[in-house]
Motif scaffolding. Structure first.
Motif, mmCIF file in Angstrom:
data_model
loop_
_atom_site.group_PDB
_atom_site.id
_atom_site.type_symbol
_atom_site.label_atom_id
_atom_site.label_comp_id
_atom_site.label_asym_id
_atom_site.label_seq_id
_atom_site.Cartn_x
_atom_site.Cartn_y
_atom_site.Cartn_z
ATOM 1 N N LEU A 266 -11.136 13.702 3.186
ATOM 2 C CA LEU A 266 -10.468 12.788 4.105
ATOM 3 C C LEU A 266 -9.612 11.777 3.335
ATOM 4 N N GLY A 267 -10.150 11.304 2.209
ATOM 5 C CA GLY A 267 -9.394 10.359 1.396
ATOM 6 C C GLY A 267 -8.079 10.962 0.932
ATOM 7 N N ALA A 268 -8.120 12.224 0.491
ATOM 8 C CA ALA A 268 -6.899 12.890 0.018
ATOM 9 C C ALA A 268 -5.903 13.055 1.168
ATOM 10 N N LEU A 269 -6.403 13.415 2.366
ATOM 11 C CA LEU A 269 -5.504 13.569 3.519
ATOM 12 C C LEU A 269 -4.878 12.230 3.896
ATOM 13 N N ILE A 270 -5.695 11.176 3.896
ATOM 14 C CA ILE A 270 -5.177 9.842 4.251
ATOM 15 C C ILE A 270 -4.050 9.437 3.302
ATOM 16 N N LEU A 271 -4.274 9.640 2.011
ATOM 17 C CA LEU A 271 -3.257 9.233 1.039
ATOM 18 C C LEU A 271 -1.985 10.052 1.206
ATOM 19 N N SER A 272 -2.153 11.337 1.544
ATOM 20 C CA SER A 272 -0.960 12.182 1.708
ATOM 21 C C SER A 272 -0.161 11.759 2.925
ATOM 22 N N VAL A 273 -0.849 11.468 4.043
ATOM 23 C CA VAL A 273 -0.143 11.011 5.251
ATOM 24 C C VAL A 273 0.578 9.698 4.964
ATOM 25 N N LEU A 274 -0.144 8.834 4.246
ATOM 26 C CA LEU A 274 0.417 7.533 3.886
ATOM 27 C C LEU A 274 1.732 7.726 3.118
ATOM 28 N N ASN A 275 1.706 8.667 2.222
ATOM 29 C CA ASN A 275 2.894 8.963 1.420
ATOM 30 C C ASN A 275 4.062 9.372 2.302
ATOM 31 N N SER A 276 3.788 10.287 3.244
ATOM 32 C CA SER A 276 4.847 10.726 4.157
ATOM 33 C C SER A 276 5.374 9.549 4.953
ATOM 34 N N MET A 277 4.439 8.736 5.456
ATOM 35 C CA MET A 277 4.835 7.603 6.286
ATOM 36 C C MET A 277 5.786 6.692 5.530
ATOM 37 N N LEU A 278 5.441 6.406 4.286
ATOM 38 C CA LEU A 278 6.273 5.488 3.504
ATOM 39 C C LEU A 278 7.640 6.098 3.219
ATOM 40 N N THR A 279 7.670 7.420 3.065
ATOM 41 C CA THR A 279 8.954 8.070 2.863
ATOM 42 C C THR A 279 9.828 7.881 4.098
ATOM 43 N N PHE A 280 9.222 8.048 5.274
ATOM 44 C CA PHE A 280 10.003 7.906 6.520
ATOM 45 C C PHE A 280 10.447 6.474 6.752
ATOM 46 N N LEU A 281 9.676 5.522 6.208
ATOM 47 C CA LEU A 281 10.042 4.111 6.434
ATOM 48 C C LEU A 281 11.387 3.778 5.817
ATOM 49 N N ASN A 282 11.745 4.556 4.775
ATOM 50 C CA ASN A 282 13.091 4.387 4.241
ATOM 51 C C ASN A 282 13.357 2.971 3.742
ATOM 52 N N VAL A 283 12.435 2.469 2.948
ATOM 53 C CA VAL A 283 12.577 1.081 2.494
ATOM 54 C C VAL A 283 12.824 0.973 1.000
ATOM 55 N N GLY A 284 12.945 2.082 0.336
ATOM 56 C CA GLY A 284 13.182 1.988 -1.106
ATOM 57 C C GLY A 284 11.891 2.098 -1.884
ATOM 58 N N GLN A 285 12.047 2.619 -3.083
ATOM 59 C CA GLN A 285 10.902 2.967 -3.919
ATOM 60 C C GLN A 285 9.990 1.774 -4.190
ATOM 61 N N ALA A 286 10.595 0.608 -4.491
ATOM 62 C CA ALA A 286 9.785 -0.548 -4.905
ATOM 63 C C ALA A 286 8.845 -0.975 -3.782
#
Lengths: 337, 492
Positions: free
Chosen positions: A292-312
């Motif tokens: 579950l931890g691995a899935l949560i982190l992966s979803v989180l990653n996708s979410m942040l990519t979609f947020l489109n706020v820049g790497q930093a």
């Protein structure tokens, strides 16, 4: 402090309506993985709200493709953290295995995969011998191993491992391909099978019990007449092999290898296990939570990519959320005794 | 003529550690120019009293007076400022620092410290030596020299002579003699009664956390001191656990120990435990009994002698070898044996995975074996998901029950009933008798002398690393055991 109610057997809580805080706490303690699953669903929906196209077969598949190697690496960390150890060389082992697999790909996928896993076996066992026999602190041992592997492969990339840096088609298929109308990634199947093996090992074998025992109280296991050193070495060996498998899957996904192949997964592999409830001090935890931890982190990653706020900003938000999850979980489940 | 005002007085001192009462109520007084012995069996409360007088722990109740003035010590430093210097059982020196660096940690008069070392024949000690590299006897003397350099009025010495050679001890007694003439006072805790008779003026005897007698060493003999430590319980305690079986029904020797030795700690130890026999072992603290158990359990390798199991010589390089030969240990400290975060079930099943071939699965009879051990020991498993939540007695049952699950030939029990409630104690003793009845061999070290006749067939007494006496458990008394444990001849 009202924590003592937590250790009472279920049903012993007789207060008519405990506050939401106490109820939440009780729920987390009794069903920690249920709560993690809830967080996961919440994150998926949140991501869907940000980017509606994410709630599709394609979106899920991308997340799972990312989660598979992370989940396998986190499985290696889980095994080691249960014994009170850790492996900071795991992503370097993955990269090294991928390098060898790519180099040997002209010899055929089977040879390439077996030799790649051989790298994991050797490096993992070396870690284990350092920790168990020579009593080197696991942080130091695996950090040193990571450095040694990086050096070796940097120089070998120009010499003995010169040649192929792309992997065999079969490895590409397993690492990045999908079946059933391009719906289910093969790598997720590999992860699923490995998960079953890991869950069985940890729950239904003496070796699994001993991992918990060594992390909980090494002296007690030693006095019970069990060769603690062998438990530790085998744990690092298994972790090394898992790291190698993850590396080969990653190489299959990207198609080609370089020395930064798996590096970004190191901290997430530890974070996934910690978020999943495995104690870094050993003796407590399990692989179901890590999944579950691995899935949560992966979803989180996708979410942040979609947020489109820049790497930093992405990095900061990621760090903050991981910290909040780990801290919140730990403070809620901390044993009152 | 009125007696001189006491230099140090304690009135009604009480102290509990959680549920354990260490001191009930102790009155105690030391006159100027007096060397006063503090006596008592293991667990009587001597060290606790010293820690309170030294300002390490606060008392729960009672009052300490120095030269008639009431004092409250919040810290050890406060006690030192009031003129009480203490040499603890474990040297209060930091191992990784040099002697010199240790001295700088507190106020020490270098000149006087040097003079102190001189007295003890250590004038040439290199102060830049790391404490870790000094032998224990030198450390105790360095600690003592530091204590006297503070020019205290009262010196507390906890087992100072235990680690010293005879001539070093002699110098300490000379120091006490001077001390006396200067009108200062000293309190000496020791297990060596000969020293009490020689060096001390009076002795206060503690028993079960209370002072039970103040004796003038000129007027009594050593046997009177032992009587006072024991109270009236000098009769053999009758057994309700089924009397020890006649020796003739015991089987052949299972564990044979021949001339076993480990450096200076254990010397020339020989004995055997027969099938179905419970052999008791009695000793004061620190007489080598813990080392002996470590040798038998494979935690340490002997430097002399050998161990035979069923007549065959065995070398134990680790507990793995010992367990393999059927020799299993219930260690003195439960914390060394339990897996605190694991379930009762997993704790009990641990020895099943001694053999590597069991690692890739769970033995099919595991559940039955574990259930059997839980039933036989009546382990309360209501909080069984984590052993740390169990009571001490229940945890101890888990540690013993582990070996019912795993199986054994020789059970080594090191003080298995220390700090355990009376009910559990009885259950454990009954179980040990049952196991012996079924053919097990058991070596039982216990600090509770009254219980020896209840459970054992024979009893050995250890003193200064050697077996000094053997008694039939049925006729052994606390008095005869304690006398032998002090290294004295037992009157026939």
């Amino acid at each position: 402090m009202n924590r003592s109610t937590l250790s009472a057997p279920p049903g012993a809580r007789s207060r008519p309506s405990p506050g939401w805080r106490a109820r939440l706490r009780a729920a987390v303690v009794e069903h920690p993985n249920g709560v993690l699953a809830g967080v996961l669903v919440l994150l998926v929906l949140l991501t869907g709200a940000i980017q509606p196209s994410y709630l599709s077969v394609n979106g899920m598949r991308n997340t799972l493709l990312q989660a598979a190697p992370l989940g396998i690496l986190a499985g290696a960390q889980t095994i080691l953290m249960l014994t009170g150890g850790i492996d900071l060389s795991i992503t370097m082992i993955a990269t090294a295995a991928a390098y060898v697999a790519a180099n040997q790909s002209p010899e055929g996928a089977a040879v390439a995969i077996l030799l790649g896993m051989g790298v994991g076996l050797v490096a993992g066992t070396a870690n284990g011998i350092g920790v168990a026999v020579f009593r080197v602190n696991p942080l130091i041992m695996t950090l040193a191993m990571s450095g040694i592997l990086l050096g070796l492969f940097t120089s070998w990339a120009q010499t003995v491992l010169q040649g192929s840096t792309t992997v065999a088609p079969f490895i590409k298929l397993v690492g990045g391909g999908s079946f059933l109308d391009n719906r289910i990634p093969y790598s997720v199947v590999v992860w699923g099978l490995l998960s079953l093996v890991l869950l069985w090992l940890l729950r239904r074998t003496g070796w699994g019990r001993l991992l918990y025992g060594v992390g909980d109280n090494e002296v007690a296991v030693y006095l019970a007449g069990i060769p603690v050193w062998l438990v530790r070495i085998t744990a690092y060996t298994v972790a090394g092999i898992l790291g190698a498998i993850a590396g080969i899957l990653l190489a299959g996904r990207t198609g080609a290898v370089d020395l930064q192949l798996a590096g970004a997964f190191l901290l997430p592999s530890i974070a996934a296990a910690v978020i999943g409830g495995t104690s870094i001090f050993g003796g407590v935890g399990g692989y179901a939570g890590t999944i579950l931890g691995a899935l949560i982190l992966s979803v989180l990653n996708s979410m942040l990519t979609f947020l489109n706020v820049g790497q930093a900003i992405q990095q900061m938000v990621y760090g903050a959320i991981v910290l909040a999850l780990a801290w919140g979980y730990a403070s809620l489940t901390r044993d009152p005794g | 003529m009125s007696p001189p005002l006491p230099l140090l007085t304690a009135q009604g001192i009480a102290k509990s550690y959680g549920p354990v009462v260490a001191l009930r109520s102790v009155d105690f007084a030391v006159a100027p120019g007096e060397v006063h012995a503090l006596l008592g069996a293991n667990g009587a409360g001597k060290s606790t009293l010293v820690k309170i007088l030294a300002g390490v722990h606060p008392a729960d109740a009672g009052q300490v007076f120095v030269a008639g003035r009431p004092v409250q010590f919040a810290t050890p430093r406060a006690a030192i400022q009031a003129g009480i210097a203490t040499v603890f059982q474990d040297p209060a020196l930091i191992p990784d620092l040099t002697v010199d660096e240790n001295l700088r940690l507190g106020p020490v008069d270098r000149q006087r410290f040097r003079e102190g070392l001189d007295r003890f024949g250590l004038a040439h000690l290199d102060l830049d030596t790391r404490v870790r590299d000094l032998p224990l006897d030198l450390l105790r003397l360095v600690d003592l020299a530091r204590a006297i350099s503070r020019e205290p009025r009262i010196l507390l010495l906890d087992e100072i002579t235990a680690a010293l050679t005879a001539d070093q001890a002699e110098r300490v007694f000379e120091l006490l003699q001077d001390w006396r003439q200067q009108g200062r006072a000293a309190v000496l805790i020791t297990h060596r009664l000969a020293e009490v008779m020689r060096a001390c003026d009076r002795a206060t005897v503690l028993r079960d956390g209370q002072d039970v007698a103040v004796l003038d060493t000129q007027a009594v003999d050593e046997h009177r001191l032992i009587e006072a430590m024991l109270g009236q319980a000098t009769q053999p305690v009758s057994s309700d656990l089924g009397s020890s079986r006649a020796r003739s029904t015991l089987g052949p020797a299972v564990l044979q120990v021949e001339d076993l030795g480990w450096n200076q700690g254990v010397q020339g130890v020989s004995f055997q435990v027969r099938e179905g026999e419970i052999l008791g072992l009695v000793a004061l603290e620190g007489q080598g009994q813990d080392r002996l158990f470590q040798l038998l359990a494979g935690q340490r390798s002997p430097t002399a002698g050998q161990i035979r199991i069923d007549g065959r010589p065995r070398r134990f390089r680790s507990p793995y070898d010992a367990v393999r030969a059927g020799v299993v240990l219930v260690p003195g400290d439960r914390q060394l044996a339990v897996l605190p975060s694991q379930s009762v079930h997993h704790n009990l099943a641990l020895p099943l995975f001694h053999r590597l071939r069991r690692w890739m699965g769970i033995p099919p009879d595991e559940g039955r074996r574990v259930a059997e051990a839980i039933r036989r020991l009546a382990i309360d498993i209501r909080a069984g998901s984590q052993v740390r939540r169990l009571s001490g007695g229940n945890q101890q049952k888990v540690v013993i029950g582990r070996w019912l699950v795993g199986g054994f030939r020789v059970l080594l029990c090191f003080d298995p009933t220390r700090g355990i409630d009376i009910q559990t104690k009885r259950e454990i003793y009954r179980l040990l008798r049952e196991l012996a009845g079924a053919g097990a061999s058991i070596l039982l070290y216990t600090s509770e002398l009254a219980e020896i006749p209840l459970v054992c067939d024979r009893v050995l007494v250890m003193h200064a690393g050697r077996i000094v006496d053997e008694q039939e458990a049925a006729t052994a008394t606390e008095a005869s055991l304690l006398t032998a444990a002090h290294g004295l001849e037992v009157a026939p």
